[in-house]
Write a protein that holds these residues in place. Sequence first.
Motif, PDB file in Angstrom:
ATOM      1  N   THR A 184       0.841  -1.197   0.000  1.00  0.00           N
ATOM      2  CA  THR A 184       0.000   0.000   0.000  1.00  0.00           C
ATOM      3  C   THR A 184       0.873   1.244   0.000  1.00  0.00           C
ATOM      4  O   THR A 184       0.644   2.186  -0.750  1.00  0.00           O
ATOM      5  CB  THR A 184      -0.900   0.003   1.254  1.00  0.00           C
ATOM      6  OG1 THR A 184      -1.604  -1.218   1.284  1.00  0.00           O
ATOM      7  CG2 THR A 184      -1.870   1.153   1.232  1.00  0.00           C
ATOM      8  N   HIS A 185       1.896   1.199   0.833  1.00  0.00           N
ATOM      9  CA  HIS A 185       2.807   2.335   0.926  1.00  0.00           C
ATOM     10  C   HIS A 185       3.505   2.585  -0.413  1.00  0.00           C
ATOM     11  O   HIS A 185       3.626   3.720  -0.862  1.00  0.00           O
ATOM     12  CB  HIS A 185       3.821   2.061   2.030  1.00  0.00           C
ATOM     13  CG  HIS A 185       4.727   3.215   2.286  1.00  0.00           C
ATOM     14  ND1 HIS A 185       4.475   4.137   3.274  1.00  0.00           N
ATOM     15  CD2 HIS A 185       5.838   3.624   1.652  1.00  0.00           C
ATOM     16  CE1 HIS A 185       5.408   5.061   3.229  1.00  0.00           C
ATOM     17  NE2 HIS A 185       6.256   4.769   2.266  1.00  0.00           N
ATOM     18  N   LEU A 186       3.939   1.497  -1.044  1.00  0.00           N
ATOM     19  CA  LEU A 186       4.615   1.633  -2.341  1.00  0.00           C
ATOM     20  C   LEU A 186       3.689   2.223  -3.392  1.00  0.00           C
ATOM     21  O   LEU A 186       4.079   3.101  -4.159  1.00  0.00           O
ATOM     22  CB  LEU A 186       5.106   0.266  -2.827  1.00  0.00           C
ATOM     23  CG  LEU A 186       6.330  -0.292  -2.138  1.00  0.00           C
ATOM     24  CD1 LEU A 186       6.573  -1.727  -2.577  1.00  0.00           C
ATOM     25  CD2 LEU A 186       7.544   0.560  -2.465  1.00  0.00           C
ATOM     26  N   ILE A 187       2.461   1.732  -3.408  1.00  0.00           N
ATOM     27  CA  ILE A 187       1.512   2.214  -4.415  1.00  0.00           C
ATOM     28  C   ILE A 187       1.219   3.691  -4.175  1.00  0.00           C
ATOM     29  O   ILE A 187       1.193   4.497  -5.101  1.00  0.00           O
ATOM     30  CB  ILE A 187       0.216   1.371  -4.388  1.00  0.00           C
ATOM     31  CG1 ILE A 187       0.521  -0.055  -4.859  1.00  0.00           C
ATOM     32  CG2 ILE A 187      -0.869   2.003  -5.255  1.00  0.00           C
ATOM     33  CD1 ILE A 187      -0.571  -1.056  -4.576  1.00  0.00           C
ATOM     34  N   GLU A 188       1.031   4.038  -2.903  1.00  0.00           N
ATOM     35  CA  GLU A 188       0.796   5.446  -2.572  1.00  0.00           C
ATOM     36  C   GLU A 188       1.943   6.304  -3.080  1.00  0.00           C
ATOM     37  O   GLU A 188       1.736   7.361  -3.665  1.00  0.00           O
ATOM     38  CB  GLU A 188       0.728   5.617  -1.061  1.00  0.00           C
ATOM     39  CG  GLU A 188      -0.676   5.567  -0.511  1.00  0.00           C
ATOM     40  CD  GLU A 188      -0.652   5.712   0.996  1.00  0.00           C
ATOM     41  OE1 GLU A 188      -0.010   6.646   1.505  1.00  0.00           O
ATOM     42  OE2 GLU A 188      -1.263   4.862   1.656  1.00  0.00           O
ATOM     43  N   ASN A 189       3.170   5.821  -2.821  1.00  0.00           N
ATOM     44  CA  ASN A 189       4.354   6.565  -3.248  1.00  0.00           C
ATOM     45  C   ASN A 189       4.392   6.743  -4.754  1.00  0.00           C
ATOM     46  O   ASN A 189       4.706   7.813  -5.254  1.00  0.00           O
ATOM     47  CB  ASN A 189       5.611   5.802  -2.834  1.00  0.00           C
ATOM     48  CG  ASN A 189       6.270   6.472  -1.650  1.00  0.00           C
ATOM     49  OD1 ASN A 189       5.839   7.539  -1.231  1.00  0.00           O
ATOM     50  ND2 ASN A 189       7.298   5.860  -1.132  1.00  0.00           N
ATOM     51  N   LEU A 190       4.053   5.651  -5.448  1.00  0.00           N
ATOM     52  CA  LEU A 190       4.088   5.689  -6.897  1.00  0.00           C
ATOM     53  C   LEU A 190       3.064   6.695  -7.431  1.00  0.00           C
ATOM     54  O   LEU A 190       3.365   7.512  -8.294  1.00  0.00           O
ATOM     55  CB  LEU A 190       3.780   4.294  -7.431  1.00  0.00           C
ATOM     56  CG  LEU A 190       4.109   4.042  -8.872  1.00  0.00           C
ATOM     57  CD1 LEU A 190       5.607   4.106  -9.084  1.00  0.00           C
ATOM     58  CD2 LEU A 190       3.598   2.662  -9.288  1.00  0.00           C
ATOM     59  N   LEU A 191       1.849   6.631  -6.880  1.00  0.00           N
ATOM     60  CA  LEU A 191       0.813   7.566  -7.312  1.00  0.00           C
ATOM     61  C   LEU A 191       1.205   8.985  -6.962  1.00  0.00           C
ATOM     62  O   LEU A 191       1.045   9.908  -7.748  1.00  0.00           O
ATOM     63  CB  LEU A 191      -0.523   7.207  -6.655  1.00  0.00           C
ATOM     64  CG  LEU A 191      -1.145   5.913  -7.145  1.00  0.00           C
ATOM     65  CD1 LEU A 191      -2.334   5.547  -6.277  1.00  0.00           C
ATOM     66  CD2 LEU A 191      -1.576   6.029  -8.599  1.00  0.00           C
TER      67      LEU A 191
END
Length: 254
Positions: A47-54
Amino acid sequence: MASHEFRTPLSIIDGHAQRLSKLKDRLAADEIDVRAGKIRAAVLRLTHLIENLLDSSRLIDAGVGLYFNPEEIDLAGLLHEVCQLHREIAPGSQINERFASTPLLIRADPKLLFQMFSNLISNAMKYSPSGSLVEISAALEGEQAVVEVKDNGIGIPAKDIGALFERYYRGSNVSGIVGTGVGLYLVRMVVEVHGGEIAVESAEGKGSAFSVRLPVNATSRIAPEDLPLPAAMQGSVDPVNDEIAEHAIGAGRG
Ligand SMILES: Nc1ncnc2c1ncn2[C@@H]1O[C@H](COP(=O)(O)OP(=O)(O)OP(=O)(O)O)[C@@H](O)[C@H]1O
Ligand SMILES: [Mg+2]
């Protein structure tokens, strides 16, 4: 953003799910609980990675200046959090922290700095053999905080050094290593909005060191009238991405 950052938590989740299904008749309640906890931790990481990517794509599209909210932060604490995240993402990694013993209090935007250092550490790991040492150091030098991210990886060919911070640029020695060439572009934007500087030293085949200098007291370098309008005011809202972002953030909190 390296693909291993996504693959590692996904294979952890898949591994535990397979064991749970295979051993379903024999597992004690506390073992189920331990495995469920590990799955949950891996989901949070993703979730953290996806948030960062977005966040990265939004930052780039809207302009980093729009998100620049400096506050008093402890740089050593922030760097430690970034290192911890990467240790969790790549459990075999060796990340050393060397911070000055005096407090590293600076005025800067914590979210932007987190993303920036995360990109630098992600690169250091991605362009090195797995398990090789990555060193993060930080200290104050006069009115500047100096952070260095150093690796013993593949290094950067001299002819590529000048173009590294351009959007979509990738070095001539990285074929086979996944990437989009956006990470350092964002790093440069974040450094610039803080009024800082970034420098690279590298020897091909030996390793690289990226050093970031940030003023201890960053104030916005961008006049308000030069800031881009928020996406909503430009009539270019992206409902799909906004929806994904909201779900990602919601999942992180729930
Ligand atoms: N620590 C490093 N060691 C060797 N080469 C590096 C390092 N950091 C960056 N590079 C080079 O700089 C290029 C640009 O880096 P950048 O982070 O912008 O993109 P990327 O890593 O290719 O993709 P991504 O968008 O996923 O970050 C890389 O493709 C690589 O050639
Ligand atoms: Mg990168």
